[in-house]
Design a protein around this motif. Sequence first.
Motif, PDB file in Angstrom:
ATOM      1  N   GLY A 175      -3.605   7.128 -15.319  1.00  0.00           N
ATOM      2  CA  GLY A 175      -3.698   6.315 -14.108  1.00  0.00           C
ATOM      3  C   GLY A 175      -4.393   7.078 -12.991  1.00  0.00           C
ATOM      4  O   GLY A 175      -4.909   8.176 -13.196  1.00  0.00           O
ATOM      5  N   SER A 176      -4.381   6.507 -11.795  1.00  0.00           N
ATOM      6  CA  SER A 176      -5.061   7.157 -10.671  1.00  0.00           C
ATOM      7  C   SER A 176      -4.248   7.032  -9.392  1.00  0.00           C
ATOM      8  O   SER A 176      -3.315   6.226  -9.297  1.00  0.00           O
ATOM      9  N   LEU A 177      -4.636   7.849  -8.409  1.00  0.00           N
ATOM     10  CA  LEU A 177      -3.998   7.873  -7.096  1.00  0.00           C
ATOM     11  C   LEU A 177      -5.017   7.483  -6.040  1.00  0.00           C
ATOM     12  O   LEU A 177      -6.223   7.572  -6.262  1.00  0.00           O
ATOM     13  N   LYS A 178      -4.518   7.081  -4.871  1.00  0.00           N
ATOM     14  CA  LYS A 178      -5.397   6.778  -3.744  1.00  0.00           C
ATOM     15  C   LYS A 178      -4.805   7.390  -2.481  1.00  0.00           C
ATOM     16  O   LYS A 178      -3.589   7.568  -2.366  1.00  0.00           O
ATOM     17  N   ARG A 179      -5.675   7.725  -1.553  1.00  0.00           N
ATOM     18  CA  ARG A 179      -5.225   8.290  -0.284  1.00  0.00           C
ATOM     19  C   ARG A 179      -4.596   7.179   0.559  1.00  0.00           C
ATOM     20  O   ARG A 179      -5.107   6.058   0.598  1.00  0.00           O
ATOM     21  N   VAL A 180      -3.469   7.495   1.204  1.00  0.00           N
ATOM     22  CA  VAL A 180      -2.790   6.527   2.072  1.00  0.00           C
ATOM     23  C   VAL A 180      -2.485   7.162   3.418  1.00  0.00           C
ATOM     24  O   VAL A 180      -2.412   8.387   3.550  1.00  0.00           O
ATOM     25  N   ILE A 181      -2.333   6.314   4.414  1.00  0.00           N
ATOM     26  CA  ILE A 181      -1.998   6.763   5.768  1.00  0.00           C
ATOM     27  C   ILE A 181      -0.654   6.138   6.130  1.00  0.00           C
ATOM     28  O   ILE A 181      -0.357   5.009   5.756  1.00  0.00           O
ATOM     29  N   GLY A 182       0.158   6.905   6.864  1.00  0.00           N
ATOM     30  CA  GLY A 182       1.442   6.380   7.310  1.00  0.00           C
ATOM     31  C   GLY A 182       2.569   6.538   6.318  1.00  0.00           C
ATOM     32  O   GLY A 182       3.559   5.810   6.377  1.00  0.00           O
ATOM     33  N   HIS A 183       2.423   7.515   5.400  1.00  0.00           N
ATOM     34  CA  HIS A 183       3.483   7.745   4.418  1.00  0.00           C
ATOM     35  C   HIS A 183       4.038   9.174   4.491  1.00  0.00           C
ATOM     36  O   HIS A 183       4.733   9.605   3.591  1.00  0.00           O
ATOM     37  N   VAL A 184       3.713   9.904   5.555  1.00  0.00           N
ATOM     38  CA  VAL A 184       4.259  11.251   5.740  1.00  0.00           C
ATOM     39  C   VAL A 184       5.346  11.192   6.806  1.00  0.00           C
ATOM     40  O   VAL A 184       5.090  10.778   7.944  1.00  0.00           O
ATOM     41  N   ASN A 185       6.564  11.580   6.404  1.00  0.00           N
ATOM     42  CA  ASN A 185       7.709  11.571   7.308  1.00  0.00           C
ATOM     43  C   ASN A 185       7.931  10.179   7.912  1.00  0.00           C
ATOM     44  O   ASN A 185       8.224  10.043   9.086  1.00  0.00           O
ATOM     45  N   GLN A 186       7.758   9.172   7.062  1.00  0.00           N
ATOM     46  CA  GLN A 186       7.908   7.793   7.499  1.00  0.00           C
ATOM     47  C   GLN A 186       8.983   7.093   6.687  1.00  0.00           C
ATOM     48  O   GLN A 186       9.086   7.288   5.477  1.00  0.00           O
ATOM     49  N   GLU A 187       9.748   6.265   7.363  1.00  0.00           N
ATOM     50  CA  GLU A 187      10.757   5.472   6.673  1.00  0.00           C
ATOM     51  C   GLU A 187      10.139   4.158   6.212  1.00  0.00           C
ATOM     52  O   GLU A 187       9.344   3.546   6.930  1.00  0.00           O
ATOM     53  N   HIS A 188      10.471   3.761   4.983  1.00  0.00           N
ATOM     54  CA  HIS A 188       9.954   2.528   4.405  1.00  0.00           C
ATOM     55  C   HIS A 188      11.109   1.701   3.846  1.00  0.00           C
ATOM     56  O   HIS A 188      12.029   2.248   3.259  1.00  0.00           O
ATOM     57  N   LYS A 189      11.013   0.413   4.006  1.00  0.00           N
ATOM     58  CA  LYS A 189      11.951  -0.522   3.376  1.00  0.00           C
ATOM     59  C   LYS A 189      11.363  -0.903   2.026  1.00  0.00           C
ATOM     60  O   LYS A 189      10.221  -1.338   1.926  1.00  0.00           O
ATOM     61  N   LEU A 190      12.129  -0.685   0.969  1.00  0.00           N
ATOM     62  CA  LEU A 190      11.670  -1.006  -0.370  1.00  0.00           C
ATOM     63  C   LEU A 190      12.013  -2.449  -0.723  1.00  0.00           C
ATOM     64  O   LEU A 190      12.969  -3.021  -0.211  1.00  0.00           O
ATOM     65  N   ARG A 191      11.210  -2.991  -1.636  1.00  0.00           N
ATOM     66  CA  ARG A 191      11.521  -4.294  -2.222  1.00  0.00           C
ATOM     67  C   ARG A 191      11.277  -4.180  -3.717  1.00  0.00           C
ATOM     68  O   ARG A 191      10.409  -3.449  -4.168  1.00  0.00           O
ATOM     69  N   GLY A 192      12.105  -4.853  -4.480  1.00  0.00           N
ATOM     70  CA  GLY A 192      12.050  -4.748  -5.932  1.00  0.00           C
ATOM     71  C   GLY A 192      13.396  -4.281  -6.453  1.00  0.00           C
ATOM     72  O   GLY A 192      14.438  -4.587  -5.869  1.00  0.00           O
ATOM     73  N   ARG A 193      13.373  -3.523  -7.536  1.00  0.00           N
ATOM     74  CA  ARG A 193      14.636  -3.014  -8.106  1.00  0.00           C
ATOM     75  C   ARG A 193      15.398  -2.176  -7.092  1.00  0.00           C
ATOM     76  O   ARG A 193      16.612  -2.254  -6.978  1.00  0.00           O
ATOM     77  N   HIS A 194      14.665  -1.329  -6.365  1.00  0.00           N
ATOM     78  CA  HIS A 194      15.262  -0.573  -5.257  1.00  0.00           C
ATOM     79  C   HIS A 194      14.928  -1.345  -3.983  1.00  0.00           C
ATOM     80  O   HIS A 194      13.771  -1.657  -3.727  1.00  0.00           O
ATOM     81  N   ASN A 195      15.937  -1.630  -3.182  1.00  0.00           N
ATOM     82  CA  ASN A 195      15.676  -2.416  -1.968  1.00  0.00           C
ATOM     83  C   ASN A 195      16.323  -1.791  -0.742  1.00  0.00           C
ATOM     84  O   ASN A 195      16.707  -2.486   0.181  1.00  0.00           O
ATOM     85  N   HIS A 196      16.421  -0.463  -0.751  1.00  0.00           N
ATOM     86  CA  HIS A 196      16.990   0.231   0.392  1.00  0.00           C
ATOM     87  C   HIS A 196      15.862   0.916   1.178  1.00  0.00           C
ATOM     88  O   HIS A 196      14.698   0.832   0.807  1.00  0.00           O
ATOM     89  N   CYS A 197      16.216   1.584   2.264  1.00  0.00           N
ATOM     90  CA  CYS A 197      15.234   2.315   3.069  1.00  0.00           C
ATOM     91  C   CYS A 197      15.126   3.748   2.557  1.00  0.00           C
ATOM     92  O   CYS A 197      16.137   4.366   2.221  1.00  0.00           O
ATOM     93  N   VAL A 198      13.902   4.266   2.515  1.00  0.00           N
ATOM     94  CA  VAL A 198      13.649   5.626   2.048  1.00  0.00           C
ATOM     95  C   VAL A 198      12.683   6.306   3.011  1.00  0.00           C
ATOM     96  O   VAL A 198      12.018   5.647   3.808  1.00  0.00           O
ATOM     97  N   LYS A 199      12.602   7.639   2.895  1.00  0.00           N
ATOM     98  CA  LYS A 199      11.648   8.392   3.701  1.00  0.00           C
ATOM     99  C   LYS A 199      10.645   9.048   2.769  1.00  0.00           C
ATOM    100  O   LYS A 199      11.022   9.731   1.821  1.00  0.00           O
ATOM    101  N   SER A 200       9.364   8.812   3.033  1.00  0.00           N
ATOM    102  CA  SER A 200       8.307   9.348   2.181  1.00  0.00           C
ATOM    103  C   SER A 200       7.562  10.474   2.881  1.00  0.00           C
ATOM    104  O   SER A 200       7.540  10.551   4.114  1.00  0.00           O
ATOM    105  N   TYR A 201       6.921  11.333   2.064  1.00  0.00           N
ATOM    106  CA  TYR A 201       6.181  12.487   2.582  1.00  0.00           C
ATOM    107  C   TYR A 201       4.932  12.716   1.733  1.00  0.00           C
ATOM    108  O   TYR A 201       4.737  13.802   1.200  1.00  0.00           O
ATOM    109  N   HIS A 202       4.090  11.703   1.572  1.00  0.00           N
ATOM    110  CA  HIS A 202       2.931  11.887   0.710  1.00  0.00           C
ATOM    111  C   HIS A 202       1.652  11.345   1.327  1.00  0.00           C
ATOM    112  O   HIS A 202       1.677  10.384   2.095  1.00  0.00           O
ATOM    113  N   ASN A 203       0.531  11.985   0.972  1.00  0.00           N
ATOM    114  CA  ASN A 203      -0.802  11.557   1.390  1.00  0.00           C
ATOM    115  C   ASN A 203      -1.503  10.731   0.321  1.00  0.00           C
ATOM    116  O   ASN A 203      -2.526  10.112   0.585  1.00  0.00           O
ATOM    117  N   TYR A 204      -0.983  10.783  -0.910  1.00  0.00           N
ATOM    118  CA  TYR A 204      -1.566  10.040  -2.019  1.00  0.00           C
ATOM    119  C   TYR A 204      -0.498   9.150  -2.638  1.00  0.00           C
ATOM    120  O   TYR A 204       0.644   9.569  -2.800  1.00  0.00           O
TER     121      TYR A 204
END
Length: 197
Positions: free
Chosen positions: A111-140
């Motif tokens: 598979g492959s990765l892509k560069r993303v913005i707004g995922h370093v030290n940011q809280e995200h609300k998940l949807r799907g099997r996991h539907n809680h809030c998490v904190k991410s720290y990634h550029n890809y």
Amino acid sequence: MKKIAITQRSELFHSVGEIRDTLDKRLLQLVVQCDLCPAPIPNFSPTENMLEIWLDCIKPDAILLSGGQDFGLFPDRDHLEDLLLNYAITNQLPTLGICRGTQLLIRHAGGSLKRVIGHVNQEHKLRGRHNHCVKSYHNYAPDQIPDEYEVISRTIDNSVEAIRHKNLPVEGWMWHPERTMSNRDLHIELMKQVLSS
């Protein structure tokens, strides 16, 4: 108690000319809270057969591919983790990838990765099997998902945050469960489900 082999990041200490293996103590504590025995894997040189010797001695029951660092910074770690993932898949060991570990699962399967913005030290609300809030720290983030994996959770901006292998006990999370105390009990339960299966 089941033994969990955990990969480590490499850190270069210029002042003493050393490359050291490091692991966040919070991740070790989280693994222990899951009633699992952590066994950190040294980043052996890919020219040695030390990984095979180490695995024969430790005989891990599961693999945890830890986060930290982009690919290419420390080729020894990159190569070791590829070999370790081959071992885990061949032996059908329960495997959890955290952040970089999830990226490895995807790259390893083509598979492959892509560069993303707004995922370093940011809280995200998940949807799907996991539907809680998490904190991410990634550029890809995951881009092309290999056929053998299914996406099980996304963020509100539709970024892939969790994948699961369709036939093997392998799962990947793009967030760091060890870096936040929120949802601690939930993360312990989820880690137990993956690593103790």
